[in-house]
Design a protein around this motif. Structure first.
Motif, PDB file in Angstrom:
ATOM      1  N   SER A   1       0.820  -1.218   0.000  1.00 48.66           N
ATOM      2  CA  SER A   1       0.000   0.000   0.000  1.00 48.66           C
ATOM      3  C   SER A   1       0.856   1.272   0.000  1.00 48.66           C
ATOM      4  O   SER A   1       0.329   2.366  -0.111  1.00 48.66           O
ATOM      5  N   GLY A   2       2.191   1.117   0.135  1.00 50.94           N
ATOM      6  CA  GLY A   2       3.086   2.274   0.127  1.00 50.94           C
ATOM      7  C   GLY A   2       3.460   2.776   1.512  1.00 50.94           C
ATOM      8  O   GLY A   2       4.280   3.676   1.635  1.00 50.94           O
ATOM      9  N   GLN A   3       2.857   2.194   2.555  1.00 52.69           N
ATOM     10  CA  GLN A   3       3.199   2.622   3.916  1.00 52.69           C
ATOM     11  C   GLN A   3       4.635   2.231   4.246  1.00 52.69           C
ATOM     12  O   GLN A   3       5.100   1.159   3.867  1.00 52.69           O
ATOM     13  N   ARG A   4       5.294   3.121   4.984  1.00 60.30           N
ATOM     14  CA  ARG A   4       6.665   2.868   5.421  1.00 60.30           C
ATOM     15  C   ARG A   4       6.642   2.033   6.700  1.00 60.30           C
ATOM     16  O   ARG A   4       5.856   2.298   7.598  1.00 60.30           O
TER      17      ARG A   4
END
Length: 149
Positions: free
Chosen positions: A33-36
């Motif tokens: 989802s692109g979360q770090r």
């Protein structure tokens, strides 16, 4: 841990963490989802980066020093770099001290003006007016004498 948790635990903003990543000082894993996501060791890494910034080092210098930290020993180049940064900061401090001293002199002059430093004290503010009046009086006298003749 996610970026918000790291920010809270390290005492910095999420924006600072994004900046550290942009500069190559910190890395994260990305979820689909692109979360770090960061490892627990990132807290210590961020605190170390903060210490370097507090010491006045720019991010490009920190980036060059971090491999020595990761390896556990400093290279001669890293020590030269740190000494160079220390000299830069010492020079900046001397420049700031000189600016402060100049400002102190200006403040002292403002509190205790003298004719040497303040043109208004060299001659009274009305002196040019008096000179104009004297010139006008002399011209009037010359006209009166010419008319009287």
């Amino acid at each position: 841990m996610r970026i918000g948790e790291l920010a809270r635990r390290a005492g910095v903003s999420a924006r600072a963490l994004r900046y550290y990543e942009e500069q190559g000082l910190l890395t994260s894993e990305r979820a689909p989802s692109g979360q770090r996501f960061y490892p627990d060791s990132a807290v210590e890494r961020v605190r170390l980066i903060q210490q370097f910034f507090t010491a006045g080092l720019p991010s490009r210098t920190i980036l060059r020093i971090l491999p020595c930290v990761d390896a556990g020993h400093g290279s001669p180049e890293a020590f030269e770099l740190l000494e160079s940064e220390r000299n830069r900061i010492t020079t900046a401090m001397a420049d700031l001290a000189a600016a402060r001293d100049a400002l102190d002199r200006i403040i002292d002059i403002a509190h205790h003006p003298t004719a040497e430093h303040c043109p208004a004290l060299r001659e009274p503010g009305w002196a040019p007016y008096d000179a104009d009046v004297a010139a006008t009086d002399a011209a009037d006298s010359a006209v009166r004498e010419a008319v009287a003749v």
